[in-house]
Scaffold this motif. Structure first.
Motif: not given
Length: 382
Positions: A277-289, A294-297
């Motif tokens: 659960v914590e890994s998924a949350r970390g991956e989701a947070s990293r993907f969001t960041q 990516y949207q900027r460059a």
């Protein structure tokens, strides 16, 4: 005329001249003689000694004094610390003496000393009928002591016989309320306890003065004719109890281990759950960041993602991929296979050192660069 002359006044000036005259004091010799005659009459001697006889009389007064001393000394007795003395005066209860020196008139008082602390044992045996109509041979021992000296001496004629009969009655009553198996094996201690309670009730009712200390059922078995069959039954019950104990011991050993393993698996599952659960949350947070970057460059972020992926994949392999500039093919360099080939061709007895691998790699790289340069020249000529 003088009082002592013939024909004169015979009156004694001291009052002793006329023995029949009551005016003077009594004659001491006459009194002693009268007392002696009375004593002789008491002891059977009716003939008084004649007047003026010079024979010596028997010293009865001394005899009486000696007899009185003997009688007085005879009445003393010692009561020990562990005893009590019951005193009967003319056959009737008078007193109970404790430890010490005492005196009672002999031939009038009768003293009976009783040991109050001695623990005595009485044994009873017999065949008795149980509740399930079976016959059992029982051996019982009773340990007792005297609790009341007066009751022990006066209330019953034969305390020991009363104890025997009361023990037999109490034991038969208790055995009659138990099954054969209970008397032989299962409830032996309960039989002893119930017998002691009932026996003490009987003894108190009879006022024997006896206190029961311990009742032990030393032996209880079936009659000799059927003893073998009952021994088999007893052994079977003992085996049953032993197997039950072994099974319980095995259960006590296995169940805690199983519970521990189950608890460990539950805790590992909880830890895995928390980690995922914590890994998924970390991956989701990293993907969001990463999405925001990516949207900027987009170009820079795409290339960076590609390089990170290739680096992650190529880090875990010993093979090398070489992209020749201007060429159409990508060179594959299996360094692990080359190292193995060089080691086997050089010597099977020596290990390949890192310097050999570096040398082989450098030669291959030089050859690749040479071929790449030739390819570029050829392409320029064309």
């Amino acid at each position: 005329m003088a009082w002592n002359e013939p024909g004169g006044n015979n009156k004694d000036p001291w009052g002793g001249g006329n023995r029949n005259n009551n005016d003077g004091p009594p004659d001491l010799d006459e009194l002693l003689r009268k007392m002696q005659r009375k004593l002789n009459g008491l002891f059977g001697n009716k003939s008084p000694s004649p007047e003026g006889r010079g024979g010596a009389s028997f010293p009865w007064a001394l005899v009486l004094i000696v007899l009185a001393l003997v009688y007085g000394l005879w009445g003393f007795y010692q009561v020990e610390a562990n005893e009590s003395a019951v005193v009967l005066r003319l056959g009737k209860y008078h007193d109970t003496k404790t430890a010490g020196l005492h005196w009672n008139p002999p031939l009038i008082d009768h003293v009976t000393e009783v040991n109050m602390t001695e623990v005595r044992t009485e044994r009873t045996t017999g065949q008795m009928l149980t509740e399930d109509a079976s016959i059992v041979d029982v051996v019982l021992q009773v340990q007792w002591h005297v609790d009341n000296a007066e009751s022990f001496v006066l209330r019953v004629r034969d305390p020991l016989k009363s104890l025997q009969e009361a023990t037999d009655s109490a034991l038969r009553h208790v055995v009659g309320s138990q099954t054969l198996n209970g008397v032989i094996s299962q409830n032996r201690s309960q039989v002893s306890a119930d017998t002691q309670v009932r026996l003490q009730e009987y003894l108190d009712l009879y006022q024997t003065g006896i206190r029961v200390d311990v009742v032990n059922l030393t032996d209880a078995k079936a009659p000799r004719e059927v003893q073998d069959a009952f021994d088999d039954v007893v052994r079977a019950r003992e085996d049953e109890v032993r197997l039950q104990n072994e099974a319980q011991a095995y259960a006590n050993q296995v169940i805690p281990v199983a519970r521990g393993q189950a608890q460990r698996m539950i805790e590992e599952a909880e830890a895995y759950k928390s980690r995922v659960v914590e890994s998924a949350r970390g991956e989701a947070s990293r993907f969001t960041q990463l999405l925001a970057e990516y949207q900027r460059a987009p170009d820079v972020t795409r290339e960076r993602m590609y390089l990170d992926a290739v680096q992650e994949v190529m880090t875990n392999t010993s093979k090398v991929m070489v992209d020749v500039e201007g060429g159409n093919n990508m060179m594959y360099l299996p360094l692990d296979k080359l190292a193995e080939g060089a080691a086997s061709s050089a010597s099977q007895r020596q290990q390949v050192s890192p310097q050999v691998i570096d040398e082989v790699t450098q030669r291959v790289m030089n050859q690749l660069r040479t071929e790449a340069a030739k390819s570029r020249r050829n392409s320029n000529v064309r």
